[in-house]
Design a protein around this motif. Structure first.
Motif, PDB file in Angstrom:
ATOM      1  N   LEU A   1       0.831  -1.197   0.000  1.00  0.00           N
ATOM      2  CA  LEU A   1       0.000   0.000   0.000  1.00  0.00           C
ATOM      3  C   LEU A   1       0.871   1.255   0.000  1.00  0.00           C
ATOM      4  O   LEU A   1       0.596   2.213  -0.744  1.00  0.00           O
ATOM      5  CB  LEU A   1      -0.923  -0.003   1.212  1.00  0.00           C
ATOM      6  CG  LEU A   1      -1.839   1.219   1.365  1.00  0.00           C
ATOM      7  CD1 LEU A   1      -2.745   1.368   0.158  1.00  0.00           C
ATOM      8  CD2 LEU A   1      -2.653   1.116   2.651  1.00  0.00           C
ATOM      9  N   LEU A   2       1.922   1.262   0.828  1.00  0.00           N
ATOM     10  CA  LEU A   2       2.818   2.412   0.844  1.00  0.00           C
ATOM     11  C   LEU A   2       3.426   2.656  -0.538  1.00  0.00           C
ATOM     12  O   LEU A   2       3.497   3.798  -1.016  1.00  0.00           O
ATOM     13  CB  LEU A   2       3.936   2.195   1.868  1.00  0.00           C
ATOM     14  CG  LEU A   2       3.598   2.376   3.345  1.00  0.00           C
ATOM     15  CD1 LEU A   2       4.829   2.128   4.196  1.00  0.00           C
ATOM     16  CD2 LEU A   2       3.048   3.765   3.625  1.00  0.00           C
ATOM     17  N   ALA A   3       3.867   1.575  -1.180  1.00  0.00           N
ATOM     18  CA  ALA A   3       4.493   1.711  -2.492  1.00  0.00           C
ATOM     19  C   ALA A   3       3.486   2.222  -3.531  1.00  0.00           C
ATOM     20  O   ALA A   3       3.807   3.100  -4.351  1.00  0.00           O
ATOM     21  CB  ALA A   3       5.085   0.381  -2.934  1.00  0.00           C
ATOM     22  N   ASP A   4       2.273   1.682  -3.498  1.00  0.00           N
ATOM     23  CA  ASP A   4       1.262   2.122  -4.470  1.00  0.00           C
ATOM     24  C   ASP A   4       0.876   3.582  -4.244  1.00  0.00           C
ATOM     25  O   ASP A   4       0.645   4.329  -5.202  1.00  0.00           O
ATOM     26  CB  ASP A   4       0.020   1.230  -4.367  1.00  0.00           C
ATOM     27  CG  ASP A   4       0.261  -0.163  -4.942  1.00  0.00           C
ATOM     28  OD1 ASP A   4       1.273  -0.335  -5.657  1.00  0.00           O
ATOM     29  OD2 ASP A   4      -0.549  -1.064  -4.666  1.00  0.00           O
ATOM     30  N   LEU A   5       0.818   3.985  -2.999  1.00  0.00           N
ATOM     31  CA  LEU A   5       0.493   5.380  -2.711  1.00  0.00           C
ATOM     32  C   LEU A   5       1.612   6.312  -3.167  1.00  0.00           C
ATOM     33  O   LEU A   5       1.361   7.396  -3.698  1.00  0.00           O
ATOM     34  CB  LEU A   5       0.237   5.565  -1.217  1.00  0.00           C
ATOM     35  CG  LEU A   5      -1.106   5.042  -0.707  1.00  0.00           C
ATOM     36  CD1 LEU A   5      -1.154   5.114   0.818  1.00  0.00           C
ATOM     37  CD2 LEU A   5      -2.262   5.829  -1.306  1.00  0.00           C
ATOM     38  N   ARG A   6       2.864   5.880  -2.973  1.00  0.00           N
ATOM     39  CA  ARG A   6       3.968   6.713  -3.443  1.00  0.00           C
ATOM     40  C   ARG A   6       3.915   6.878  -4.958  1.00  0.00           C
ATOM     41  O   ARG A   6       4.104   7.977  -5.491  1.00  0.00           O
ATOM     42  CB  ARG A   6       5.318   6.120  -3.020  1.00  0.00           C
ATOM     43  CG  ARG A   6       6.503   7.015  -3.383  1.00  0.00           C
ATOM     44  CD  ARG A   6       7.801   6.513  -2.815  1.00  0.00           C
ATOM     45  NE  ARG A   6       8.236   5.287  -3.459  1.00  0.00           N
ATOM     46  CZ  ARG A   6       9.411   4.681  -3.193  1.00  0.00           C
ATOM     47  NH1 ARG A   6      10.222   5.204  -2.288  1.00  0.00           N
ATOM     48  NH2 ARG A   6       9.743   3.570  -3.809  1.00  0.00           N
TER      49      ARG A   6
END
Length: 457
Positions: free
Chosen positions: A330-335
């Motif tokens: 999720l963190l990677a997709d949000l970035r």
């Protein structure tokens, strides 16, 4: 640091090592002949210990605690300025635990591995009283080790013990850690063979520091604990290299100085009734009373420092810091999303629409339901990222997330994701411009041309 009694001991070596006839001298404590003692000064280890205690130089408490705080700070980057002082007080309390009614549990938690939890325990073992560091031990063995004498339990990877997916029944260990919080606690167990079985009460009171990935620790333990939610160190955050033998050698006289000072004030701290910060009562007061009593005895800045730390840790005590690999995705997709939109902030609706449309991501089908605002907030809360009111271009506000600023996503990106040449993790010029206007970025923007930045690990 030189041991306070070394100079005196060397003087005794010169004075009583031998007499004029070449015969060995007498014990500098009891006066008896040295006999076959390997020491040239004392006839037994007990005499040596008694002499050292009587002749030890007691350093001021505030100075000793300052030194403990400083050595703790050298090998970890902590999420708050209150962490190292709290640890210094907790280490000190282990040397006087028998004089307190409770011993607060210390929990070192993190949402991902590699956040420095083990390093805290590795340093602690050279500063606390009678350390017993373990990764795996049976509950039966713990019962007997604790009942045999004073010890400080330093338990690493404790999350593997309480994780439900491992299928173990750890109620005995949980019960031991719960009961061992109070001095009068004992646990009854049957001992002996079937023909001579009897019930024995095991005392289980002992200080305990528990390190592990968050989310698996029973609430009955966390509510008796002071918890540090450790974070992975960024690439630009430096600490000293840890060489165990060097730290052990340096910390040995400091631990003895700490124990000597604590011993000199045990009557004061055991009888004292420290004033707690406003609003701190019940279980919170019970947890912090030993540490604040020690701080009051130390003097200097420590009474104020301890109370500030108390308020800080109580404020964050109820935060949910569960971990999970899905959060990393999720963190990677949000970035990627913030980078593609070239913006500092997006509304929750915009984020959910974009995530749920990703073909190769799980967000459109989480247990049969698409990702919603509540679950998004739950995923991000452990990293300190929280929804905020965002101003809309045409007026009004909507809930959403920012990359920078308090509660922003950038800190988590820098700590837990590998570097990305097109990430929006730093407050670049265009990000600051958007943030200052108070407007939501144009959702039709698709540029990913923000300049490269350096992320932490």
């Amino acid at each position: 640091m030189t041991h306070p009694t070394d100079a005196t001991l060397h003087a005794i070596d010169d004075a009583i090592g031998t007499d004029d006839t070449g015969t060995r001298g007498t014990c500098s404590q009891c006066g008896r002949a040295l006999g076959n003692s390997p020491s040239d000064d004392f006839c037994s280890e007990n005499c040596q210990a008694v002499w050292r205690a009587a002749n030890a130089t007691v350093l001021p408490g505030h100075e000793v605690l300052d030194r403990v705080r400083d050595i703790v700070s050298r090998f970890n980057v902590f999420p708050s300025e209150h962490c190292a002082p709290m640890l210094a007080l907790w280490y000190a309390h282990t040397h006087a635990a028998d004089h307190f009614y409770v011993t607060p549990r210390l929990i070192l938690s993190s949402v991902e591995p590699g956040s420095g939890k083990t390093r805290v325990l590795e340093v602690a073992q050279f500063l606390v009283r009678a350390p017993m560091m373990t990764f795996s031990v049976t509950t039966a063995a713990l019962f007997r080790m604790i009942s045999d004498g004073p010890m400080t339990l330093l338990f690493d990877e404790v999350d593997t013990i309480f994780s439900g997916k491992n299928g173990g029944n750890n109620e005995d260990l949980r019960g031991l850690l719960n009961a061992g919080y109070k001095r009068s606690a004992t646990v009854a167990r049957c001992v002996g063979d079937a023909k001579a079985m009897k019930v024995q009460q095991f005392p289980v009171f002992a200080p305990a520091a528990l390190a592990g990935i968050a989310g698996n620790m029973p609430d009955t333990i966390t509510t008796r604990a002071i918890t540090i939610h450790m974070k992975r160190r960024r690439a630009d955050e430096e600490v000293e290299e840890f060489w165990e033998e060097d730290v052990e050698r340096e910390a040995a006289p400091l631990r003895e100085a700490l124990a000597t000072w604590v011993e000199s004030v045990t009557d004061k701290i055991s009888r004292g009734r420290p004033t707690m910060p406003p609003g701190v009562r019940d279980r919170a007061a019970e947890i912090w009373r030993p540490l604040i009593a020690i701080a009051d005895a130390a003097g200097g800045h420590w009474p104020d420092t301890a109370r500030a730390a108390c308020l800080h840790f109580i404020e964050v005590a109820n935060a949910d810091h569960n971990g999970g690999g899905q959060r990393m995705q999720l963190l990677a997709d949000l970035r990627d999303l913030f980078t593609a939109r070239n913006t500092d902030k997006l509304t929750t609706d915009e984020i959910l629409a974009a995530l749920n449309e990703m073909d190769e991501a799980p967000w459109g089908d989480l247990d049969g339901k698409p990702l919603d605002s509540r679950r998004l907030a739950a995923f991000l809360k452990p990293y300190g990222a929280t929804p905020r009111d965002l101003k809309l271009p045409g007026g009004g506000t909507r809930k959403g997330y920012r990359a920078t600023g308090p509660g922003g996503l950038a800190d988590a990106w820098q700590r837990y994701l590998p570097p990305s040449a097109t990430s929006a993790t730093s407050a670049t010029a265009q990000v600051r411009t958007v943030a200052d206007t108070g407007e939501v970025a144009d959702t039709s923007a698709t540029s990913a041309a923000s300049p490269p930045v350096t992320d932490g690990r």
